[in-house]
Design a protein around this motif. Structure first.
Motif, short mmCIF file in Angstrom:
data_model
loop_
_atom_site.label_atom_id
_atom_site.label_comp_id
_atom_site.label_asym_id
_atom_site.label_seq_id
_atom_site.Cartn_x
_atom_site.Cartn_y
_atom_site.Cartn_z
N UNK A 68 34.17 46.24 15.11
CA UNK A 68 33.69 46.38 16.55
C UNK A 68 34.35 44.50 16.83
N UNK A 69 33.74 44.34 14.94
CA UNK A 69 34.11 42.68 15.03
C UNK A 69 35.64 41.86 15.07
N UNK A 70 36.33 43.12 15.02
CA UNK A 70 37.55 42.90 14.07
C UNK A 70 38.90 43.05 15.59
N UNK A 71 38.02 44.15 16.04
CA UNK A 71 38.26 44.10 17.72
C UNK A 71 37.98 43.07 18.64
N UNK A 72 37.06 42.74 18.96
CA UNK A 72 37.07 41.25 19.19
C UNK A 72 37.64 40.41 18.76
N UNK B 112 34.24 48.12 24.85
CA UNK B 112 35.25 46.99 24.45
C UNK B 112 36.30 47.93 24.83
N UNK B 113 36.40 49.28 23.84
CA UNK B 113 37.63 49.75 24.37
C UNK B 113 37.78 50.07 25.57
N UNK B 114 37.26 50.25 26.73
CA UNK B 114 37.94 50.76 28.32
C UNK B 114 38.54 48.71 28.20
N UNK B 115 37.71 48.12 27.90
CA UNK B 115 38.63 47.17 28.30
C UNK B 115 40.48 46.12 27.27
N UNK B 116 40.13 46.88 26.13
CA UNK B 116 41.38 46.98 25.33
C UNK B 116 42.54 47.71 26.23
N UNK B 117 41.80 49.18 26.65
CA UNK B 117 42.66 49.93 26.91
C UNK B 117 43.52 49.68 28.53
N UNK B 118 41.98 48.46 29.38
CA UNK B 118 42.32 48.14 30.72
C UNK B 118 43.77 47.03 30.37
N UNK B 119 43.41 46.28 29.52
CA UNK B 119 44.30 45.14 28.78
C UNK B 119 45.49 45.59 28.70
N UNK B 120 45.74 47.49 27.87
CA UNK B 120 47.65 47.34 27.57
C UNK B 120 47.69 47.91 28.47
N UNK C 265 32.33 38.13 23.62
CA UNK C 265 31.94 39.71 22.90
C UNK C 265 31.10 38.84 20.97
N UNK C 266 31.47 37.70 20.95
CA UNK C 266 31.44 37.53 19.50
C UNK C 266 30.33 37.28 19.84
N UNK C 267 29.77 37.00 20.45
CA UNK C 267 28.38 36.33 20.86
C UNK C 267 27.36 36.93 21.03
N UNK C 268 27.88 38.19 21.91
CA UNK C 268 27.07 39.18 21.87
C UNK C 268 27.00 40.04 20.65
N UNK C 269 27.91 40.08 19.96
CA UNK C 269 28.11 40.66 18.85
C UNK C 269 27.07 39.93 17.63
N UNK C 270 27.13 38.67 17.06
CA UNK C 270 26.34 38.20 16.84
C UNK C 270 24.79 38.23 17.33
#
Length: 167
Positions: free
Chosen positions: A1-5, A97-105, A16-21
């Motif tokens: 998740x960190x790498x994707x963000x 995050x995965x959903x957002x990445x798919x939408x962006x793609x 996303x990185x702030x939320x992840x931290x």
């Protein structure tokens, strides 16, 4: 998740990185609290066993131990519930995050297709402009030719009339 963000655009990545931290720190806090409670409960129980072994009233010791055990179990269950809730939140965030990445793609693919179509239209407009320019030149040339023919005919008619009427 960190790498994707980290591979996202800067404005989305920062959020996303702030939320992840934040989630990681919550998880670490819960783990340390769980360890602290587990070690404190075991140390406290061992100490109480040693201190209470000399007491004569076995029933009161048993009830006291049972009460502490119930409280410890309750705290442990609460900690486990918080850990489960944190894990569920983390999984939901990952799915989002995965959903957002798919939408962006998909949006990127749409933009690329629109760009290709735009280049095709631009090429067609350029060809049309060349054709219209050539047609305009031909029209101008034809006007000059027709005008020249009309002038020659008018001069010829005038000369013919002049010679016919002068004789």
């Amino acid at each position: 998740m960190d790498l994707e963000a980290r591979s996202l655009q800067p404005n989305v990545k920062a959020v996303l990185l702030a939320k992840l931290r934040e989630y990681k720190s919550d998880l670490n806090n819960l783990k340390s609290e769980h360890k602290r409670l587990a070690s404190a409960n075991s140390n406290q129980a061992a100490r109480d066993d040693l201190l209470e072994s000399g007491m004569a009233d076995a029933m009161s010791v048993s009830a006291n131990q049972r009460g502490r055990l119930m409280m410890s179990t309750e705290r442990l269950n609460e900690s486990n519930d918080r850990i489960k809730e944190s894990r569920r939140t983390m999984l939901e965030t990952e799915e989002l995050g995965v959903s957002i990445l798919q939408d962006l793609h998909q949006q990127r693919q749409s933009l690329l297709h629109a760009n290709d179509t735009l280049h095709g239209v631009d090429d067609n407009i350029s060809k049309s402009k060349k054709i219209l320019t050539n047609m305009s030149r031909r029209m101008s040339r034809n006007k000059w030719i027709i005008s020249s023919i009309i002038v020659v005919l008018v001069v010829s008619i005038a000369l013919i009339l002049y010679f016919k009427l002068s004789k």
